[in-house]
Design a protein around this motif. Structure first.
Motif, PDB file in Angstrom:
ATOM      1  N   ASN A  23       0.829  -1.200   0.000  1.00 11.39           N
ATOM      2  CA  ASN A  23       0.000   0.000   0.000  1.00 11.39           C
ATOM      3  C   ASN A  23       0.866   1.254   0.000  1.00 11.39           C
ATOM      4  OD1 ASN A  23      -1.330   2.204   1.929  1.00 11.39           O
ATOM      5  ND2 ASN A  23      -2.896   1.179   0.747  1.00 11.39           N
ATOM      6  N   LYS A  24       0.582   2.176  -0.938  1.00 14.06           N
ATOM      7  CA  LYS A  24       1.496   3.314  -1.055  1.00 14.06           C
ATOM      8  C   LYS A  24       1.287   4.356   0.035  1.00 14.06           C
ATOM      9  CE  LYS A  24      -1.355   5.773  -4.370  1.00 14.06           C
ATOM     10  NZ  LYS A  24      -1.578   6.286  -5.684  1.00 14.06           N
ATOM     11  N   THR A  25       0.044   4.510   0.515  1.00 16.35           N
ATOM     12  CA  THR A  25      -0.186   5.525   1.556  1.00 16.35           C
ATOM     13  C   THR A  25       0.590   5.202   2.818  1.00 16.35           C
ATOM     14  OG1 THR A  25      -2.399   5.690   0.664  1.00 16.35           O
ATOM     15  CG2 THR A  25      -1.972   6.842   2.728  1.00 16.35           C
ATOM     16  N   LEU A  26       0.487   3.926   3.248  1.00 14.81           N
ATOM     17  CA  LEU A  26       1.278   3.511   4.409  1.00 14.81           C
ATOM     18  C   LEU A  26       2.765   3.682   4.117  1.00 14.81           C
ATOM     19  CD1 LEU A  26      -0.526   0.279   5.665  1.00 14.81           C
ATOM     20  CD2 LEU A  26      -0.401   2.487   6.792  1.00 14.81           C
ATOM     21  N   GLY A  27       3.145   3.404   2.864  1.00 11.85           N
ATOM     22  CA  GLY A  27       4.545   3.550   2.484  1.00 11.85           C
ATOM     23  C   GLY A  27       5.027   4.981   2.634  1.00 11.85           C
TER      24      GLY A  27
END
Lengths: 424, 169, 335
Positions: free
Chosen positions: A273-277
Motif C-alpha cells: 500500500n502506497k499511503t502507508l509507504g
C-alpha cells in the motif's frame, strides 16, 4: 559469549556458502546475450559483495576461533600480562591488537558488504523510477570494484589509537582517502540520474532518494574520522556512532526498505500500500536525522560511547537534553516501523494483485509470470539484446523532445535491436 | 536442472525449499524478525540514556533479573548495545539484505532457472536460521549475553572475570 | 510475567489492526501525478526541516563544545577540524539541496519525458579529480599533523609519566629525577606495590605513584600507558589526546599543556559552558561544577566503564615542582 561465538561461526559458514553460490551463478548461468556489461547494477553489486565476503569472512572466523582457543583452551593469542581477581593469569605473549587487526580485516569490508547491495538496489530503483538510464553505468561498475578492492586495505582506520605503530596510521589514512573518491562518484551519479528525470515518487523511490541523502551525510563525516590526526579526539565517541549509523545503518536499511517495496510484487504477487509507504518513509527519515544529526555534536563534545550513564561527569551535564531529544526521535522512529510491518504482512494477503511489470522496468525479472514458476520462465529462457537502462530512449538522441525510439519510455532487455539502432 | 514434475509437499515447498525465490523470502522474514528484536533493544537503552534515574515498567518487564526497580543494571546495558549491534550488522543487514535480494534477483535478472546449487542455497538459509536461534538463546543464559561490544575485543571478551557476559556460556 | 502482559497487549493490537484492515481499501499502489506532486512538495518541506535542524545544531550547540585546545600540538588538530568541517559542510548543504530540489522539480507528470543522458566523460572526470585534489590537500595536512603529534623522538626534555589503567581506576607514576621509569609488570604486583613496579630496577627508586595528575604548563609530557587487565583508553579530550592502554604492551602519547587549569577556568568558552552546566545542576539541587581537566576511559572495559576518571591539573612550573617534591618516592612507600 561462547554461544555468541558459535552463532557467529555458523553465520559465517552460511554467508560463505551463499557467497560462493552467488559468484558461481553470476559467472556461469547468465542467459544468452547477457554479457557482463549488460548486467543490471544490482547484480554487479551483489557479485562484488560476494567476492568481498569470500575474501574477508574467513578472517573473522579465524579471529573468532583464536578467541575460542584463548577462552576455552588456555592459549595466549590475544592475552598477556594480565592481573585479575587478585592473581596474575597464566597468559603470556599474545596481543589484543592482533585481534583488532583480524577483526577489522573483516570489519571494514563488512560495512561495504552491507552497503554495496543497498547501493545496487538504489541504482536500479532510481533509474526505473526516473525513467532515465542510471548515469555513468561504467563509472558505477568501476566504483563498485574500486570500493571493493580498497575496502580490503583500509581496516586500520578503526585502530588509529590502538597503540599500533603510527606509521601504519599514516598508511591507512592515505588508503582511506582513496576510498572516498569512488563513493563520491556514486553519489554524484545518483543525483545526475535524478536531474531532468520524470520521477515516479513511489515509496521505493523515496527510500532510494533518502538513501542518497543519508549516504552523503554519513559519508562526509567519514572524511573527518578517516583523517588520523582528527580521529584522536573523536575515536570511540558518539561522533563515530552517528557516522556509522547514518552511512551504514540508515542507508542500508533504506536500501532494504526500497528493495522490499519495489520487489514485493515479484515476491508475493501483490502490491504494497502506497499511503502507508509514504507515512513510513517520511516519519522514518525525519526521525533518522533527528536521532543521528545531533549525535555528532555530543560526540564532538567528548562524550564516549558505551557509557551506561553520563551522570558521573558534570562536564557532560549539558548534553543530557540532547540525549533526551535523540531518544524521543528514536522511540517515535522505532514505533513507526509498525507502518511497514503492518503493510508488509497485510499486503501479502490483501494487497492489490500485481501485474507482470507494474513499475515498467527493463530488467528480466519483470518478464516472468506473476505466479511463481519453478525454473522462473515457463518456456525457454529469455534472450537479451541490450543493457538494462534503455529508459526514454529517443529516435534522435540529441533531441530531448523527439519521440521514443520504441514507442514508450522503457525497453525490456529482451527487445531486439531495431534496424540502425546502436547496440549497448 | 530441476525436474519440473516432482511432487512438492508442504515441507519441500515452504520449509526445505531449494527454490531461490522461497529462500529469499525466508531470509527476509527471519531478518525482519531479528531486526524487531534489535530495535526493541535500542529503544530500551535509549530510555536508559535519556532518563537514567527514571523507573520504567517496560524495563522491568523485559529485563527480569538484570534490572533493579525498573532501572537496568550497568552490565546489561553493555549487553544490549552489544547484541543490538551484532544483530543489526550481521543478521539484518548482511543476511536480511544480501541474503534476500541476492537470492531473489540474481537468477531472475541474469536469466537463470535458479541458483547454481539450490541445495547449498537451502543449507545457507538453514545455517543462518540456526545461527539466529543460537544468538537469541544466548540472551537467556544465566551470566547474560555477550557484553563486550559487537566488536568483542579481548581481553574483555576472553575472560569471564572481566564482565559477566564473557562467561563460559 | 510482566513481559507476557506486554506481549499480550502487542498481540491484541496486532489482531485489531488486522481486523480493521479487512474493511480498508488496499487498492492504491502505484504513484500517480497527484502523489508525485504531493511527495515533491514534501521533499521541499523536508529539505527545509533538514536545513533548519542542521543550522540550529551548528549554531546552538556551540556552547556544549570542548573549548580551544589546551595543548600546543592540538592547535593544528583544531585548525584541520575547522577546515574539514567547512569543506564538508559546504558539500553537504549543496548535495542535500540538489537531492531534494531535484525530487521536487522533476516530479513525474503524465506526458512528461525524461532526458536520455547516460554518460559524460567530462563530468565524471571533473567529479573524480576535484574530490581527489581536495582530499590530497586535507590528508596532506592531516598526515603532517599526525607525524607532529605522534613523533616523540625529538622532544626536548620531556617529563615521563606512566598512566596505569585497571578495572576501574587510574593510577599514575612519575619518573622522578632520572626521568626514567622503572620496569613495571603485573608479576611484581604485591601488597602495597599495586602498580607492579620492579623495585630491584634502580630506575624505580625515585618513581612517584599518584592518583591524580599535575602537569607543568609549557613542558612536553611523554605519557606511557599500561593496563593491568583489559583494554582501556586514556582519553584527555581537552588536550586532543587519546591512546589505548593495552595489557602486555606499553603505548605512548605526548603533548605540551598550553593553559593552566586557572587560565582555562577564565576562558570565555569555558565560562559559558560552565554557566550552562550549573544552571542545570542548580535545578537538580547538585553542587556546582568547576572546570577541571579530565582523563576518562574510552574503551569498553566492563561494568563500570562509565565511571573511570582521573583529575588532571595544569600548573606553572614552580607550583609543579613544589607538588612533585611533596609526593613520596616508591622506595619510601614500598619498604
Amino acid at each position: 559469549m561462547t554461544l555468541w561465538l558459535v552463532s557467529m561461526a555458523i553465520f559465517i559458514a552460511s554467508s560463505l556458502i551463499g557467497a560462493l553460490n552467488y559468484i558461481v551463478t553470476v559467472l556461469n548461468l547468465r542467459t544468452k546475450g547477457m554479457k557482463m556489461t549488460r548486467l543490471p547494477l544490482t547484480i554487479w553489486a551483489f557479485f562484488v559483495t560476494a567476492i568481498i565476503g569470500v575474501v574477508s569472512f574467513p578472517v573473522l572466523l579465524s579471529a573468532a576461533l583464536l578467541l575460542v582457543f584463548d577462552r576455552s583452551f588456555g592459549t595466549s593469542f590475544y592475552l598477556s600480562d594480565i592481573f585479575m581477581s587478585g592473581e596474575v593469569l597464566h597468559y603470556q605473549g599474545g596481543s589484543p591488537v592482533l585481534y583488532e587487526h583480524l577483526f577489522w580485516f573483516l570489519g571494514h569490508p563488512e560495512v561495504y558488504i552491507v552497503l554495496l547491495p543497498a547501493l545496487g538496489i538504489t541504482s536500479e530503483i532510481i533509474s526505473t523510477n526516473s525513467r532515465k538510464p542510471i548515469f555513468g553505468y561504467r563509472a558505477m561498475i568501476g566504483s563498485i570494484m574500486a570500493i571493493a578492492f580498497l575496502s580490503t586495505i583500509v581496516w586500520g582506520h578503526h585502530m588509529f589509537v590502538s597503540g599500533m605503530n603510527p606509521f601504519l596510521g599514516s598508511v591507512f589514512t592515505f588508503t582511506t582517502l582513496l576510498i572516498a573518491i569512488p563513493s563520491a562518484v556514486k553519489a554524484f551519479n545518483y543525483v545526475t540520474t535524478l536531474w531532468k528525470g520524470n520521477l515516479q515518487l513511489n515509496p521505493a523511490m523515496l527510500f532510494s532518494i533518502g538513501l542518497v541523502s543519508t549516504f552523503v551525510t554519513g559519508g562526509l563525516t567519514g572524511l573527518v574520522l578517516g583523517d588520523s590526526a582528527l580521529d584522536i579526539n573523536i575515536h570511540d565517541t558518539y561522533f563515530v556512532v552517528a557516522h556509522f549509523h547514518l552511512v551504514m545503518g540508515v542507508s542500508a536499511i533504506f536500501g532494504m526498505y526500497a528493495g522490499i517495496y519495489h520487489w514485493f510484487p515479484k515476491m508475493y504477487g501483490r502490491m504494497m500500500n502506497k499511503t502507508l509507504g509514504y507515512w513510513h518513509f517520511w516519519i522514518t527519515i525525519i526521525c533518522a536525522y533527528g536521532v543521528f544529526w545531533p549525535m555528532h555534536f555530543i560526540g564532538l563534545a567528548g562524550l564516549p560511547r558505551r557509557y551506561y550513564t553520563n551522570t558521573n561527569f558534570p562536564m557532560f551535564d549539558d548534553l543530557a537534553d540532547i540525549n533526551v531529544v535523540i531518544t524521543i526521535f528514536a522511540l517515535v522512529g522505532g514505533i513507526a516501523q509498525i507502518f511497514f510491518i503492518a503493510n508488509f504482512f497485510i499486503s501479502m494477503y490483501r494487497g492489490e494483485k500485481a501485474t507482470k511489470n507494474p513499475w515498467k522496468s527493463n530488467t528480466l525479472e519483470w518478464t516472468t509470470p506473476v505466479e511463481h514458476v519453478h525454473g522462473n520462465w515457463p518456456g525457454k529462457l529469455p534472450e537479451v539484446h541490450r543493457w538494462a537502462y534503455d529508459y526514454s530512449k529517443r529516435v534522435d538522441s540529441n533531441d530531448d523532445d523527439s519521440d521514443y525510439l520504441h514507442g514508450q519510455d522503457f525497453v525490456l532487455q529482451t527487445t531486439p535491436l531495431l534496424d540502425g539502432e546502436e547496440p549497448s | 536442472m530441476s525436474d519440473h514434475h516432482h511432487k512438492e509437499t508442504f515441507v519441500t515447498k515452504y520449509i526445505f525449499s531449494q527454490d531461490h525465490k522461497m529462500i529469499s523470502k525466508q531470509f527476509l522474514v527471519t531478518g525482519m524478525f531479528m531486526g524487531i528484536i534489535a530495535v526493541m533493544m535500542s529503544m530500551l537503552f535509549r530510555l536508559q540514556l535519556a532518563w537514567p534515574d527514571t523507573s520504567f515498567t517496560i524495563v522491568e518487564a523485559f529485563l527480569g533479573p538484570h534490572q533493579t526497580d525498573g532501572i537496568m543494571n550497568p552490565d546489561i546495558y553493555l549487553a544490549l548495545v552489544t547484541i543490538h549491534g551484532t544483530i543489526m550488522v550481521f543478521f539484518v543487514l548482511t543476511a536480511g539484505l544480501s541474503g534476500t535480494f541476492s537470492n531473489l534477483l540474481i537468477p531472475l535478472q541474469i536469466g537463470a532457472r535458479d541458483m547454481a546449487s539450490g541445495f547449498l542455497n537451502m543449507v545457507s538459509y538453514w545455517l543462518f536460521f540456526l545461527s539466529s536461534i543460537i544468538m537469541v538463546i544466548s540472551l537467556f543464559v544465566e551470566a547474560g549475553p555477550a557484553s563486550a561490544g559487537w566488536t568483542v575485543y579481548p581481553p574483555l571478551s576472553a575472560l569471564p572475570q572481566a564482565i559477566p557476559g564473557s562467561g563460559q556460556e | 510475567m510482566l513481559a507476557l502482559f506486554y506481549i499480550f497487549i502487542g498481540v491484541a493490537i496486532g489482531v485489531s489492526v488486522w481486523q480493521i484492515t479487512r474493511i480498508m481499501n488496499f487498492r492504491s499502489s502505484i504513484a500517480n501525478d497527484k502523489d508525485n506532486a504531493a511527495q515533491g512538495k514534501y521533499a521541499i518541506g523536508f529539505l527545509a526541516f533538514l536545513y533548519a535542524m542542521m543550522i540550529y545544531c551548528l549554531i546552538f550547540m556551540n556552547v556544549i563544545m570542548l573549548p580551544e585546545s589546551a595543548s600546543f600540538e592540538g592547535e593544528h588538530d583544531d585548525n584541520l577540524f575547522n577546515i574539514t568541517f567547512w569543506l564538508i559542510g559546504i558539500v553537504q548543504f549543496i548535495m542535500q539541496f540538489l537531492i531534494f530540489y531535484f525530487t521536487f522539480k522533476y516530479k513525474g507528470k503524465e506526458g512528461q519525458k525524461a532526458k536520455f543522458y547516460a554518460d559524460s566523460h567530462k563530468l565524471e572526470f571533473i567529479w573524480t579529480v576535484t574530490p581527489a585534489i581536495v582530499l590530497v590537500g586535507l590528508i596532506g595536512y592531516g598526515l603532517w599533523q599526525w607525524n607532529n603529534v605522534m613523533d616523540l623522538s625529538d622532544a626536548e626534555d620531556p617529563i615521563v609519566i606512566e598512566v596505569y589503567s585497571q578495572q576501574f581506576r587510574w593510577d599514575a607514576r612519575y619518573a622522578g629525577a632520572d626521568n626514567t621509569l622503572g620496569l613495571g609488570n603485573v608479576n611484581f604486583i604485591k601488597g602495597i606495590n599495586t602498580m607492579g613496579v620492579d623495585m630491584s630496577d634502580k630506575n624505580a627508586a625515585d618513581d612517584k605513584q599518584v592518583t591524580e595528575l599535575y602537569l607543568p604548563k609549557g613542558r612536553k609530557i611523554h605519557f606511557k600507558f599500561r593496563s593491568q587487565d583489559v583494554l582501556h583508553s586514556a582519553y584527555m579530550p581537552h588536550f586532543r589526546a587519546q591512546m589505548n592502554c593495552v595489557p602486555g604492551m606499553v603505548t605512548e602519547f605526548g603533548f605540551t599543556p598550553k593553559y593552566t587549569t586557572e587560565e582555562m577556568r577564565n576562558n570565555s568558552e569555558v565560562i559559558k559552558k560552565t554557566i550552562g552546566i550549573n544552571k542545570i545542576r542548580r535545578a537538580k539541587g547538585e553542587d556546582p561544577y568547576v572546570f577541571n581537566y579530565l582523563l576518562l576511559c574510552n574503551k569498553i572495559c566492563g561494568a563500570s566503564h562509565y565511571n573511570m576518571q582521573m583529575k588532571i591539573t595544569v600548573v606553572e612550573q614552580d607550583e609543579y615542582d613544589k607538588w612533585l617534591s611533596e609526593q613520596p618516592t616508591l622506595t619510601e612507600v614500598i619498604k
